[in-house]
Motif scaffolding. Structure first.
Motif, PDB file in Angstrom:
ATOM      1  N   VAL A  60       0.970  -1.495   0.074  1.00 35.38           N
ATOM      2  CA  VAL A  60       0.139   0.366  -0.077  1.00 35.38           C
ATOM      3  C   VAL A  60       0.654   1.666  -0.149  1.00 35.38           C
ATOM      4  CG1 VAL A  60      -1.289   1.330   1.821  1.00 35.38           C
ATOM      5  CG2 VAL A  60      -1.794  -0.693   1.131  1.00 35.38           C
ATOM      6  N   GLN A  61       2.269   0.994   0.626  1.00 35.54           N
ATOM      7  CA  GLN A  61       2.922   2.459   0.704  1.00 35.54           C
ATOM      8  C   GLN A  61       3.801   2.544  -0.442  1.00 35.54           C
ATOM      9  OE1 GLN A  61       3.486   4.768   3.125  1.00 35.54           O
ATOM     10  NE2 GLN A  61       2.004   4.185   4.404  1.00 35.54           N
ATOM     11  N   SER A  64       0.967   4.305  -3.142  1.00 36.23           N
ATOM     12  CA  SER A  64       1.131   5.984  -2.474  1.00 36.23           C
ATOM     13  C   SER A  64       1.658   6.832  -2.741  1.00 36.23           C
ATOM     14  CB  SER A  64       0.240   5.710  -0.992  1.00 36.23           C
ATOM     15  OG  SER A  64      -0.156   4.837  -0.697  1.00 36.23           O
ATOM     16  N   ALA A  67       1.803   7.128  -6.420  1.00 35.60           N
ATOM     17  CA  ALA A  67       0.992   8.136  -7.072  1.00 35.60           C
ATOM     18  C   ALA A  67       1.288   9.619  -6.585  1.00 35.60           C
ATOM     19  CB  ALA A  67      -0.427   6.916  -6.273  1.00 35.60           C
ATOM     20  N   ARG A  69       1.436  10.087  -2.881  1.00 36.59           N
ATOM     21  CA  ARG A  69       0.602  10.718  -2.112  1.00 36.59           C
ATOM     22  C   ARG A  69       1.425  10.147  -0.872  1.00 36.59           C
ATOM     23  NH1 ARG A  69      -3.466   7.245  -4.444  1.00 36.59           N
ATOM     24  NH2 ARG A  69      -2.758   5.862  -3.231  1.00 36.59           N
ATOM     25  N   ALA A  70       2.450   9.739  -0.713  1.00 38.61           N
ATOM     26  CA  ALA A  70       3.518   9.556   0.252  1.00 38.61           C
ATOM     27  C   ALA A  70       4.747   9.794   0.711  1.00 38.61           C
ATOM     28  CB  ALA A  70       2.973   8.079   0.949  1.00 38.61           C
TER      29      ALA A  70
END
Length: 108
Positions: A60-61, A64, A67, A69-70
């Motif tokens: 998930v990280q 992210s 994208a 977002r992280a």
């Protein structure tokens, strides 16, 4: 580079399988199941679930950060935690196999 505190925290986070919990004697019977304590298969299942969850968190990280977002630091931390969980699980597996081989070598 991982610090000793980070490694200790990662090991402890794997299903609460700290050395203190593993070294306790069961109150009654093999595995302590009669006393309400977890048996070996439950502890192993918990460790597997925790390792899988660490892998999912790393995935998930990674998605992210791809994208935007992280932060990359979060990805590196999640991947390091996942790697530590896998290494711990492999070490436990190796010890279980070694114990089984020792038992099989015992004279009857």
């Amino acid at each position: 580079m991982a610090t000793p505190g980070f490694a200790a925290g990662a090991y402890a986070s794997i299903g609460g399988l700290g050395a203190g919990n593993l070294m306790k004697k069961p109150a009654a019977g093999i595995g302590g199941a009669e006393a309400g304590g977890p048996d070996f298969s439950a502890l192993l299942g918990k460790a597997l679930d925790s390792t899988a969850e660490a892998g999912r968190k790393a995935d998930v990280q990674t998605a992210s950060v791809a994208a935007g977002r992280a932060d990359v630091v979060d990805v590196v931390t999640a991947v390091a935690e996942s790697e530590t969980a896998i290494e711990t699980l492999v070490a436990v597996r190796d010890r279980v196999i070694a114990a089984y081989e020792d038992i099989m070598r015992m004279p009857v």
